[in-house]
Design a protein around this motif. Structure first.
Motif, short mmCIF file in Angstrom:
data_model
loop_
_atom_site.label_atom_id
_atom_site.label_comp_id
_atom_site.label_asym_id
_atom_site.label_seq_id
_atom_site.Cartn_x
_atom_site.Cartn_y
_atom_site.Cartn_z
N ALA A 19 0.82 -1.22 0.00
CA ALA A 19 0.00 0.00 0.00
C ALA A 19 0.85 1.26 0.00
N GLN A 20 1.97 1.27 -0.73
CA GLN A 20 2.79 2.46 -0.85
C GLN A 20 2.50 3.19 -2.15
N GLU A 21 2.79 4.48 -2.15
CA GLU A 21 2.66 5.27 -3.38
C GLU A 21 3.62 4.72 -4.43
N LEU A 22 3.12 4.51 -5.65
CA LEU A 22 3.94 3.94 -6.72
C LEU A 22 4.60 5.04 -7.54
N LEU A 23 5.92 4.99 -7.61
CA LEU A 23 6.69 5.95 -8.41
C LEU A 23 7.15 5.27 -9.69
N THR A 24 6.66 5.75 -10.83
CA THR A 24 7.02 5.19 -12.13
C THR A 24 8.24 5.93 -12.68
N PRO A 25 8.94 5.34 -13.65
CA PRO A 25 10.10 6.05 -14.25
C PRO A 25 9.73 7.41 -14.85
N ASN A 26 8.62 7.47 -15.58
CA ASN A 26 8.23 8.74 -16.19
C ASN A 26 7.92 9.80 -15.13
N LYS A 27 7.26 9.38 -14.06
CA LYS A 27 6.95 10.33 -12.99
C LYS A 27 8.24 10.78 -12.31
N ALA A 28 9.19 9.88 -12.14
CA ALA A 28 10.46 10.23 -11.51
C ALA A 28 11.20 11.27 -12.35
N VAL A 29 11.22 11.08 -13.66
CA VAL A 29 11.88 12.05 -14.55
C VAL A 29 11.18 13.40 -14.47
N SER A 30 9.86 13.39 -14.47
CA SER A 30 9.09 14.64 -14.39
C SER A 30 9.40 15.39 -13.10
N ILE A 39 19.42 20.94 -11.58
CA ILE A 39 18.74 21.39 -12.80
C ILE A 39 18.22 22.81 -12.62
N LYS A 40 17.72 23.13 -11.42
CA LYS A 40 17.26 24.49 -11.17
C LYS A 40 18.40 25.50 -11.34
N GLU A 133 23.32 19.02 -20.75
CA GLU A 133 24.23 18.00 -20.23
C GLU A 133 23.98 17.75 -18.75
N THR A 134 23.70 18.82 -18.00
CA THR A 134 23.37 18.67 -16.59
C THR A 134 22.12 17.82 -16.42
N ILE A 135 21.12 18.07 -17.26
CA ILE A 135 19.88 17.30 -17.17
C ILE A 135 20.15 15.84 -17.52
N GLU A 136 20.94 15.59 -18.56
CA GLU A 136 21.26 14.21 -18.94
C GLU A 136 21.98 13.48 -17.80
N ASN A 137 22.96 14.14 -17.21
CA ASN A 137 23.70 13.52 -16.11
C ASN A 137 22.79 13.28 -14.90
N THR A 138 21.87 14.22 -14.67
CA THR A 138 20.95 14.07 -13.54
C THR A 138 19.99 12.90 -13.79
N VAL A 139 19.51 12.77 -15.02
CA VAL A 139 18.61 11.66 -15.35
C VAL A 139 19.34 10.33 -15.17
N LEU A 140 20.60 10.27 -15.61
CA LEU A 140 21.37 9.03 -15.44
C LEU A 140 21.61 8.76 -13.95
N GLY A 430 23.24 10.87 -27.27
CA GLY A 430 22.42 12.08 -27.22
C GLY A 430 20.94 11.81 -27.26
N GLU A 431 20.53 10.58 -26.92
CA GLU A 431 19.13 10.19 -27.05
C GLU A 431 18.43 9.95 -25.71
N ILE A 432 19.12 10.16 -24.61
CA ILE A 432 18.55 9.76 -23.32
C ILE A 432 17.32 10.59 -22.96
N LEU A 433 17.24 11.82 -23.46
CA LEU A 433 16.08 12.66 -23.16
C LEU A 433 14.94 12.50 -24.16
N ASN A 434 15.17 11.67 -25.19
CA ASN A 434 14.17 11.51 -26.24
C ASN A 434 13.43 10.20 -26.17
#
Length: 437
Positions: A19-30, A39-40, A133-140, A430-434
């Motif tokens: 019964a925990q909140e489910l965190l999906t990959p797309n939600k995590a990226v968002s 990133i800020k 690049e910062t966003i890509e590194n953060t996503v990884l 260069g495709e990690i954000l796409n």
């Protein structure tokens, strides 16, 4: 009493997985794109670069200055006129007032202003690439932790299943001992094994909680502690190596930054050369002046106002060789950037090939581990059946149980290692954000 306490501890641990909140990959990226502190900060740098690249910072606009002043004098004056008269004034008062609006505008500066403005535009784009690049590194980084949480979640579940089997075995051993079908040694062995499973389960749960906190930090601390994540993995098995390599040469963020630096250095060379040419400026002014003179003056009060304007030319014919030196150094820096690009392309191809082979290898290992799970599960099922029939002792059963658990843990590790290898390959390309996570 000790065993009862362990059972209660494991019960509460197992309940916390439900019964925990489910965190999906797309939600995590968002969440990361919106709340991650790195990133800020990168986005604030982009805003500053946009401001710097504005027409207001270009030098193309004129300057307009307002000036005003007032002077008051009290003088002792002795004036001798041409007809011989002498006038003496003590404490004679006079005042002067002035106001003006002055305009300065550079009509031509050897095109230096144009090249500087283009540099600012290129610098803005460079800052945007750095933010990307910062966003890509953060996503990884995000998914490195995300999949650690996923692996530990599945590991915890696997250990809990092992614990449940050990619990059932302890219960059976107790009944068998009570009815004289086994010795106390079997009960003691079962208690030792269930204690070991309990310790493993509690350690795994603690590691899981730690990694969840790490994940929440990357997400800007936006989640409560009571959350779970989606452990389903989909591999992009239809990736084409040649197409990805071409994308890496076209869209890799680090390579694009080198290209942008080359463009900036090319503009710097042109900007330095502009010092060889003259500068032409335009000046204009509207002024107002009023003077209240003392009695010794021929004019008591004078007032004037009007416009004035002019052109000026400045040509630095020789500055001791400073411009020549700056131009030479700018050309050398441009050449260095081109050399760096050549080296980076070679390194990029090597890194891409290593990442591709690493991904394929880890994907194949994961497939083999999946097959190994089936074999281990089949072996355990048969061992369990023989154990219940009394055809195997507890040591042999425990070994089959451990073999199955190790196979599951190894499979989980291979699964998420393969997924991270895939993401690293996509980042290089260069495709990690796409992609759809």
């Amino acid at each position: 009493m000790k065993i009862k306490f362990i059972f209660l501890s494991i019960f509460f641990i197992s309940q916390s997985l439900i019964a925990q909140e489910l965190l999906t990959p797309n939600k995590a990226v968002s969440l990361a794109l919106e709340n991650n502190y790195g990133i800020k900060l990168a986005n604030t740098n982009v805003e500053v670069a946009k401001n710097n690249a504005s027409i207001l910072n270009s030098g193309y606009l004129p300057t307009l200055t307002g000036n005003a002043g007032a002077t008051y004098n009290v003088d002792n004056t002795e004036a001798e006129f041409s007809d011989g008269r002498v006038t003496t004034l003590n404490g004679a008062e006079s005042s002067r007032y002035n106001a003006s609006v002055d305009l300065n505008y550079t009509l031509f500066d050897g095109l230096g202003r144009a090249y500087n403005y283009k540099q600012l535009k290129e610098t803005q784009q460079l800052t945007e690439l750095q933010a990307r690049e910062t966003i890509e590194n953060t996503v990884l980084q995000l998914f490195t932790i995300y999949y650690n949480v996923a692996e530990l979640t599945e590991n915890t579940n696997a250990i809990y299943q092992t614990f449940s089997i050990s619990k059932e075995r302890l219960t059976r051993a107790g009944y068998q001992f009570d009815y004289g079908q086994s010795t106390k040694l079997d009960v003691l062995n079962a208690e030792v094994d269930i204690n070991n499973d309990s310790i493993s389960l509690m350690n795994s749960k603690q590691q899981l909680n730690n990694f969840k906190r790490d994940l929440n930090l990357v997400l800007g601390n936006t989640l409560s502690e009571d959350f779970n994540i989606d452990t389903e993995i989909n591999f992009k098995i239809l990736l084409n190596k040649d197409e990805l390599l071409e994308k890496a040469k076209s869209y890799n963020s680090a390579l694009l930054q080198i290209d942008k630096n080359i463009a900036i250095n090319n503009l710097i060379v042109k900007s330095e050369k502009s010092a060889y040419l003259p500068t032409v400026g335009l000046t204009g002014s509207y002024g107002w002046n009023k003077s209240n003179n003392n009695a010794a003056s021929f004019v008591a009060v004078s007032t004037n106002d009007g416009f004035s304007g002019g052109l000026n030319l400045r040509w630095n014919l020789f500055d001791g060789g400073n411009t020549i030196t700056r131009v030479k150094n700018a050309k050398i820096n441009l050449e260095a950037q081109n050399i760096q690009k050549e080296e980076f392309i070679v390194t990029l191809e090597r890194d891409f090939n290593n990442a591709w082979d690493d991904y394929q290898n880890k994907l194949n290992i994961y497939k083999l581990q999946e097959d190994n799970i089936k074999t281990s599960q089949n072996n355990f099922d048969r061992t369990e059946e023989k154990f219940k029939l009394g055809q195997l002792n507890s040591i042999e059963f425990r070994q089959a149980q451990i073999n199955l658990l190790n196979a599951e843990l190894t499979r989980n590790q291979a699964k998420y290692a393969a997924k991270l290898a895939e993401l690293q390959l996509l980042q290089i390309s260069g495709e990690i954000l796409n992609i759809d996570f």
